[in-house]
Write a protein that holds these residues in place. Structure first.
Motif, short mmCIF file in Angstrom:
data_model
loop_
_atom_site.label_atom_id
_atom_site.label_comp_id
_atom_site.label_asym_id
_atom_site.label_seq_id
_atom_site.Cartn_x
_atom_site.Cartn_y
_atom_site.Cartn_z
N ARG A 159 0.84 -1.20 0.00
CA ARG A 159 0.00 0.00 0.00
C ARG A 159 0.87 1.25 0.00
O ARG A 159 2.03 1.24 0.46
N ASP A 160 0.34 2.34 -0.49
CA ASP A 160 0.96 3.67 -0.40
C ASP A 160 2.46 3.62 -0.67
O ASP A 160 3.28 3.88 0.23
N PRO A 161 2.86 3.31 -1.89
CA PRO A 161 4.30 3.11 -2.17
C PRO A 161 5.16 4.33 -1.82
O PRO A 161 4.74 5.48 -1.98
N LEU A 162 6.36 4.02 -1.36
CA LEU A 162 7.39 5.02 -1.12
C LEU A 162 8.41 4.93 -2.24
O LEU A 162 8.92 3.84 -2.54
N LEU A 163 8.72 6.05 -2.87
CA LEU A 163 9.79 6.12 -3.86
C LEU A 163 10.98 6.79 -3.17
O LEU A 163 10.92 7.96 -2.80
N LEU A 164 12.07 6.04 -2.96
CA LEU A 164 13.23 6.52 -2.23
C LEU A 164 14.36 6.84 -3.21
O LEU A 164 14.81 5.95 -3.96
N LEU A 165 14.81 8.09 -3.20
CA LEU A 165 15.80 8.58 -4.14
C LEU A 165 17.08 8.96 -3.40
O LEU A 165 17.08 9.88 -2.58
N THR B 259 21.15 1.21 -1.21
CA THR B 259 21.56 0.69 0.09
C THR B 259 21.65 1.77 1.16
O THR B 259 21.56 1.48 2.35
N THR B 260 21.82 3.03 0.73
CA THR B 260 21.94 4.13 1.69
C THR B 260 20.68 4.27 2.53
O THR B 260 20.71 4.84 3.63
N TRP B 261 19.56 3.75 2.03
CA TRP B 261 18.29 3.85 2.75
C TRP B 261 18.09 2.74 3.77
O TRP B 261 17.12 2.78 4.54
N THR B 262 18.97 1.76 3.82
CA THR B 262 18.71 0.63 4.70
C THR B 262 18.72 0.99 6.19
O THR B 262 17.98 0.38 6.95
N PRO B 263 19.51 1.98 6.66
CA PRO B 263 19.34 2.37 8.07
C PRO B 263 17.93 2.90 8.35
O PRO B 263 17.37 2.61 9.42
N LEU B 264 17.35 3.65 7.43
CA LEU B 264 15.98 4.13 7.63
C LEU B 264 14.99 2.97 7.61
O LEU B 264 14.04 2.94 8.41
N LEU B 265 15.22 2.00 6.74
CA LEU B 265 14.35 0.83 6.72
C LEU B 265 14.43 0.07 8.04
O LEU B 265 13.42 -0.41 8.57
N GLN B 266 15.63 -0.04 8.60
CA GLN B 266 15.78 -0.73 9.87
C GLN B 266 15.07 0.03 10.99
O GLN B 266 14.43 -0.56 11.86
N ALA B 267 15.17 1.36 10.95
CA ALA B 267 14.54 2.17 12.00
C ALA B 267 13.03 2.17 11.89
O ALA B 267 12.33 2.39 12.89
N SER B 268 12.50 1.92 10.70
CA SER B 268 11.06 1.98 10.48
C SER B 268 10.42 0.61 10.37
O SER B 268 9.27 0.50 9.92
N GLY B 269 11.14 -0.43 10.79
CA GLY B 269 10.59 -1.78 10.68
C GLY B 269 10.33 -2.17 9.24
O GLY B 269 9.33 -2.84 8.94
N GLY B 270 11.23 -1.75 8.35
CA GLY B 270 11.05 -2.06 6.94
C GLY B 270 9.90 -1.29 6.32
O GLY B 270 9.39 -1.68 5.27
N ALA B 271 9.50 -0.18 6.97
CA ALA B 271 8.38 0.66 6.53
C ALA B 271 7.07 -0.11 6.48
O ALA B 271 6.20 0.15 5.64
N GLY B 272 6.93 -1.07 7.40
CA GLY B 272 5.66 -1.77 7.55
C GLY B 272 5.24 -2.51 6.29
O GLY B 272 6.05 -3.19 5.67
N ASP B 273 3.97 -2.34 5.93
CA ASP B 273 3.46 -3.05 4.75
C ASP B 273 3.37 -2.14 3.53
O ASP B 273 2.65 -2.45 2.58
N ARG B 274 4.10 -1.06 3.55
CA ARG B 274 4.06 -0.14 2.42
C ARG B 274 4.87 -0.66 1.25
O ARG B 274 5.86 -1.38 1.43
N GLY B 275 4.46 -0.30 0.06
CA GLY B 275 5.26 -0.60 -1.11
C GLY B 275 6.55 0.21 -1.10
O GLY B 275 6.60 1.31 -0.52
N LEU B 276 7.58 -0.32 -1.71
CA LEU B 276 8.88 0.35 -1.75
C LEU B 276 9.43 0.32 -3.17
O LEU B 276 9.36 -0.71 -3.86
N VAL B 277 9.96 1.45 -3.59
CA VAL B 277 10.66 1.55 -4.88
C VAL B 277 11.95 2.29 -4.61
O VAL B 277 11.95 3.49 -4.31
#
Length: 308
Positions: free
Chosen positions: A52-58, A66-84
């Motif tokens: 749901r509600d995809p996040l586009l990470l630039l 890979t630079t976004w992986t600390p944020l993914l770890q802090a956010s629990g993998g951003a829950g059930d949101r879509g990721l791009v």
């Protein structure tokens, strides 16, 4: 964490540990699939998942997905949101295009990626250069952007320093000197960085970028060395120098700008300047944080973006 918005709002204090997570290259750990999208600027590597509600990470300069992986770890993998998570052309695993990309070409690539993944629109989160590109996407393709979040975005001060490098020596010396150094050294810059790494001087070079460089996980510095691409950096600076920031006044979606108080590639005054362009923008200043807020203060960034 101090919010610079003068309108009444609860103040958030974040006694979080500094840079608590490594940068990891493990797409499977986040349920991500790797896809190569053929775009008008060449093949682009994308790591993505449906939800749901995809996040586009630039990512920004000296970054990749890979630079976004600390944020993914802090956010629990951003829950059930879509990721791009896109490796823009010339960065990460995406090969360099024949000609360096300007903002229009970057946005064209992103719309082609979203089309290929059947993602109609997304909440865009960009770091540094990626924040600049994300804002331009909201300008020229507003139907594809639900919101834009700038994480340590290079905006008004950076564009001014790129246009006026002599003045930039006093306003943004770290950015101006790095640009000059990479212009002179060109492709030799990355081997030089590796030599500095081998003799133990890399933390000295990276110190202006991160508030507490000695506290970083080794993976953060490794990624910094690997992803600093001289051609891409100088091309991004040229693009910023010729861009009309007044175009951002047309953006109508919600905008959040997060900056580190110690950021040497931007100025805290950029937050006020951004709100002059976009009065509806929410601006947040993070204490004890440099140019990589999503690496240095990932929990605070996740909370600010509603991901935790």
């Amino acid at each position: 964490m101090q919010d610079t918005d003068t309108r009444p709002r609860a103040q958030a204090v974040a006694p979080d540990p500094y840079a608590p997570f490594p940068v990891v290259d493990d797409p499977a750990g986040w349920g991500l699939s790797r896809t190569v999208v053929r775009t008008s600027s060449g093949p682009v590597v994308v790591h993505h998942r449906s939800g749901r509600d995809p996040l586009l990470l630039l990512h920004g300069v000296a970054g990749s997905w890979t630079t976004w992986t600390p944020l993914l770890q802090a956010s629990g993998g951003a829950g059930d949101r879509g990721l791009v998570l896109v490796d823009l052309p010339g960065w990460g695993s995406s090969p360099a295009p024949e000609e360096p990309l300007d903002p229009d070409a970057s946005v064209r690539v992103l719309t082609e990626v979203l089309d290929a993944l059947s993602v109609p629109d997304a909440d865009v989160v960009g770091h540094s250069m990626g924040a600049f590109v994300g804002m331009h996407l909201a300008v020229v393709a507003p139907d594809r952007v639900r919101s834009v979040s700038l994480v340590s975005g290079t905006t008004v001060a950076t564009a001014d320093a790129a246009r006026h490098p002599i003045r930039g020596l006093s306003t943004l010396p770290a950015f101006t000197l790095l640009r000059a150094g990479l212009t002179v050294t060109g492709a030799a810059a990355r081997p030089m960085l590796r030599v500095l790494d081998r003799i133990g001087l890399l933390p000295l070079l990276a110190a202006p970028v991160f508030t507490h460089v000695r506290e970083l996980d080794r993976s953060v510095l490794d990624a910094f060395v690997e992803e600093l691409r001289p051609t891409g950096f100088t091309a991004a600076a040229r693009a910023a120098a010729t861009y009309d920031l007044g175009r951002w006044r047309t953006v109508t979606c919600p905008v959040t700008a997060i900056a580190g108080r110690d950021d040497v590639f931007a100025r805290t005054s950029d937050l006020d300047a951004l709100r002059a362009l976009l009065p509806q923008a929410r601006t947040v200043l993070l204490d004890d944080c440099g140019h990589f807020a999503h690496v240095e203060r990932p929990a605070a960034v996740a909370r600010t973006l509603g991901l935790a």
